[in-house]
Structures are given as structure tokens and as C-alpha cells.
Design an enzyme around this catalytic site. Structure first.
Site, mmCIF file in Angstrom:
data_model
loop_
_atom_site.group_PDB
_atom_site.id
_atom_site.type_symbol
_atom_site.label_atom_id
_atom_site.label_comp_id
_atom_site.label_asym_id
_atom_site.label_seq_id
_atom_site.Cartn_x
_atom_site.Cartn_y
_atom_site.Cartn_z
ATOM 1 N N LYS A 12 0.840 -1.207 0.000
ATOM 2 C CA LYS A 12 0.000 0.000 0.000
ATOM 3 C C LYS A 12 0.881 1.265 0.000
ATOM 4 O O LYS A 12 2.102 1.176 -0.007
ATOM 5 C CB LYS A 12 -0.948 -0.039 1.198
ATOM 6 C CG LYS A 12 -1.807 -1.320 1.264
ATOM 7 C CD LYS A 12 -2.791 -1.433 0.113
ATOM 8 C CE LYS A 12 -3.374 -2.831 -0.089
ATOM 9 N NZ LYS A 12 -4.261 -3.313 0.936
HETATM 10 C C1 LIG Z 1 -5.228 -4.408 1.353
HETATM 11 C C2 LIG Z 1 -6.716 -4.327 1.360
HETATM 12 C C3 LIG Z 1 -7.502 -4.720 2.461
HETATM 13 C C4 LIG Z 1 -6.954 -5.454 3.632
HETATM 14 O O1 LIG Z 1 -5.900 -4.886 4.258
HETATM 15 P P1 LIG Z 1 -4.928 -5.791 5.178
HETATM 16 O O2 LIG Z 1 -4.096 -4.751 5.855
HETATM 17 O O3 LIG Z 1 -4.149 -6.657 4.262
HETATM 18 O O4 LIG Z 1 -5.776 -6.546 6.119
HETATM 19 C C5 LIG Z 1 -8.858 -4.500 2.404
HETATM 20 N N1 LIG Z 1 -9.447 -3.949 1.336
HETATM 21 C C6 LIG Z 1 -8.737 -3.598 0.247
HETATM 22 C C7 LIG Z 1 -9.440 -2.991 -0.907
HETATM 23 C C8 LIG Z 1 -7.357 -3.785 0.217
HETATM 24 O O5 LIG Z 1 -6.674 -3.449 -0.881
#
Ligand SMILES: *Cc1c(COP(=O)(O)O)cnc(C)c1O
Length: 378
Positions: A180
Site C-alpha cells: 500500500k
Molecule cells: C489491502 C486491502 C484490504 C486489507 O488490508 P490488510 O491490511 O491486508 O488486512 C482491504 N481492502 C482492500 C481494498 C485492500 O486493498
């Protein structure tokens, strides 16, 4: 291999973490509030609640809204499974809605069709970093007393009509997974400007207990009360220190992502079989992903071949996402299946996510483009 996403860790990030390691508080200490305050300031809300990951953020948001077994929550199908799973965690029913073909964002017209007397919330997702149509979604939900939640795990740093993603819905969730925009290894945040919801979320991430260890130390008190069932969804001070350090670099990283996107767009304008997703004029795209739709009817090979050939050339492409309603869990437990969301199902056959992260060099971008040209023109 040039990965589709990757973290950036500098010396100052490392120093920030080491400083916490030498301090008295490894978790539930002063860095948590500092990260929350800075995060809230950047997205323009009064509150931000740090949690252990993006999925915990979604669960915490559903709990704060009181989502329960009688409720339906509308979710887009073109997303990561967690967007829908958080509804199921609370015993409620996710109702899958199709997306628009150009941006693959939840389609407000389809949302309106799926609203029933049981609809308690709508979760928008800012696919690939492009903010959802918050204006239309707000109009649909507000009059009916339905909560609007944003899964903005793709869109930290994005703007919708000059307003930061994070301040556009009642509750907005973020993830700090290494792919991210900023990372705390694992981590998440929920932003809101409603103090009562923030309070509920702070309790929920700490077993449903109304004060945390740091507060009790400050008050010189041992007394605490558990008022409802919660979880341990806390984020550590080590991670929050990393988050604070990373957040300082967000603006520059978004600029780099946008510049890479510009280079890709220029290149693909000369390859008619490959179409990047479109961008509305009134948004600033945070480009978590760079997604293209490929018209395989113009080509002599399929996506699986293209995928393998690109990876063979060091281009770490990926596919985001298999529509959630097609996963066996949802088919078996909620009776979903092919035909429910035809736009997303058709898009799924044609999409590829190209490498996109702030650490990519111009040569990396060129490697990706040349691999596409080589495969598509020959
Ligand atoms: C990455 C992501 C999540 C989950 O995040 P985590 O930190 O991996 O639990 C949820 N929704 C979307 C759209 C994502 O890209």
C-alpha cells in the site's frame, strides 16, 4: 522481477523504529496517539483510530455502526475479499453490486437497485486509487439513513473534488500492508469525524475495555471496565513510529506514482489493444495500482499467456481481482455466482495490474513498456 507493488524503507524509518525499541513503550504508548493525530490531520478528520491491519479496520467500522445479523451491507464485487468478509464477521449479509466498465468502481445506479428495508450501510472501494463516486453515493445513502463507509485501502492521498479521501464517508478504512502507499508492515486506520464512533472503535480494538494501559498508568489507577465484546486489534508503537515516518513521504510518493502513470498512459495511447482505466477530471488518483483492460479479440493469445510471458521478462504483473461473489465461500454460503455482476465478470477476464510503486525507476517503466510492445506487436 519488477514487483507490482513494494514498500520503501529509508534510514529515517529505521531510526524511528529503533528509537521506540529503546523506549519504555513498545505498544499502546505515545506513538499511537501521535500517528493517529497526524493521520487525521492529513485526511481532514477530527479522529483516526489505529488498528492492527486493514481487515481489522473494516471489522472495527462494521462493529462501530452496529451492523448485525438482520442487516444487509452493499459492497462492490471488484475488490479484495476483506471488503465483504467484514460484513460476514458481524453476522450480516453482504449484497454484491456491479461496477462501471471504465473505472471498475461501485456503480451508484446498481447500488440504488439493491437497497432494501434491511440495508444498513454501503461500502465504497476506491479501486486502484481512484475515489469512488462519493457525491452520488452520499445522495443515495443520506436521505435513507444508510451509513456510507469507504474502504480506501487503495486511496491514501487521493482527492475527490479537492477533498481528501478519508473525510468523504462516515467511516473510512486504510491498510498499511507493504504494497500500500505507506507501510507499518501490517497496520490499519479508521478515520471519522464522529467522536462517538471513534470512542466505540477505541474500545473495540482493546477487548471492549474503556481505558488502555497507558491511560491507567497516567491516572495511577488499576480500575477498568469491559463494556462490550472486543478484540485485540491494537497497533504497536514500533509500527506507529514507522507510520509517522512514512506519512511524511506520502506526498512525494503519490507524485512519483502519478508520473509513472503518465508515462504508461503516453505509451499505451499507441497500443489500441491495451486500455488503461479512465480517470474523472475532478479527482486526484492515488494510483495504488495501474490497471489496464486488454482487448484479447485483437490479439492472438490469451491473458494467461500474456501473464506468463510478461513475468518471464521480469515484469511482475498481477490480477486484481477475482470478483468476490465468484469465490466458493460466497457461492456456498450466500448463493452468489456467475451472472450476478456481469460488468465485473467481463472485466475480470481482461484486466492486468502493471508494476506501480514509488521506488520504480524510469528504466523499470521502460522495461514494462518494451515487454508489452514486444509481445503485442510481434
Ligand atoms: C489491502 C486491502 C484490504 C486489507 O488490508 P490488510 O491490511 O491486508 O488486512 C482491504 N481492502 C482492500 C481494498 C485492500 O486493498
Amino acid at each position: 522481477m519488477i514487483p507490482y507493488g513494494r514498500q520503501q524503507i529509508d534510514e529515517d524509518d529505521i531510526r524511528a523504529v529503533i528509537e521506540v525499541l529503546r523506549s519504555d513503550w513498545l505498544t499502546t504508548g505515545p506513538k499511537v496517539a501521535e500517528f493517529e493525530t497526524e493521520f487525521a490531520r492529513q485526511v481532514g478528520t477530527s479522529e483516526a483510530v489505529a488498528v492492527s491491519n486493514g481487515t481489522a479496520a473494516l471489522h472495527t467500522a462494521m462493529h462501530a455502526l452496529g451492523i448485525g445479523p438482520e442487516d444487509e451491507v452493499i459492497v462492490p464485487t471488484m475488490t479484495f475479499a476483506a471488503t465483504a468478509n467484514c460484513v460476514v464477521f458481524q453476522g450480516a449479509t453482504p449484497v454484491f453490486v456491479d461496477v462501471d466498465p471504465d473505472k471498475l468502481l461501485i456503480d451508484p445506479d446498481r447500488v440504488e437497485e439493491k437497497i432494501t428495508s434491511r440495508t444498513k450501510a454501503v461500502i465504497a472501494m476506491d479501486y486502484a486509487g481512484h475515489p469512488a463516486d462519493y457525491g452520488a453515493l452520499k445522495t443515495i445513502t443520506e436521505d435513507r439513513g444508510i451509513a456510507l463507509v469507504a474502504d480506501a485501502c487503495h486511496a491514501l492521498g487521493a482527492l475527490y473534488k479537492t477533498r481528501a479521501v478519508g473525510s468523504l464517508a462516515t467511516l473510512t478504512t486504510f491498510s498499511f500492508h507493504p504494497v500500500k502507499h505507506i507501510t507499518t508492515a501490517e497496520g490499519g486506520m479508521v478515520t471519522t469525524s464522529e467522536p462517538m464512533l471513534a470512542l466505540r472503535m477505541r474500545n473495540f480494538r482493546n477487548h471492549g475495555i474503556t481505558s488502555d494501559h497507558y491511560q491507567r498508568e497516567a491516572q495511577g489507577s488499576w480500575f477498568y471496565e469491559m463494556v462490550e465484546l472486543g478484540y485485540n486489534y491494537r497497533l504497536t508503537d514500533l509500527q506507529c513510529a514507522l507510520g509517522i515516518s512514512q506519512l511524511r513521504k506520502l506526498r512525494a510518493w503519490i507524485d512519483r506514482r502519478q508520473s509513472i502513470a503518465q508515462q504508461y498512459r503516453q505509451f499505451f495511447s499507441r497500443l489500441p489493444a491495451v486500455k488503461p482505466l479512465s480517470v474523472a477530471e475532478f479527482v486526484e488518483n492515488a494510483y495504488h495500482l495501474f490497471v489496464v483492460r486488454i482487448d484479447f479479440s485483437k490479439l492472438s493469445f490469451d491473458r494467461a499467456t500474456l501473464f506468463t510471458e510478461l513475468r518471464g521478462r521480469g515484469v511482475g504483473v498481477n490480477v486484481h481481482y477475482i470478483p468476490v461473489h465468484l469465490h466458493p465461500f460466497y457461492r456456498n454460503n450466500f448463493g452468489t455466482g456467475p451472472g450476478l455482476c456481469p460488468v465485473a465478470e467481463a472485466a475480470y477476464e481482461e484486466i492486468l495490474s502493471l508494476p506501480m510503486h514509488a521506488g520504480m525507476t524510469d528504466e523499470d517503466v521502460e522495461t514494462v513498456c518494451l515487454a508489452f510492445r514486444d509481445l503485442i506487436e510481434n
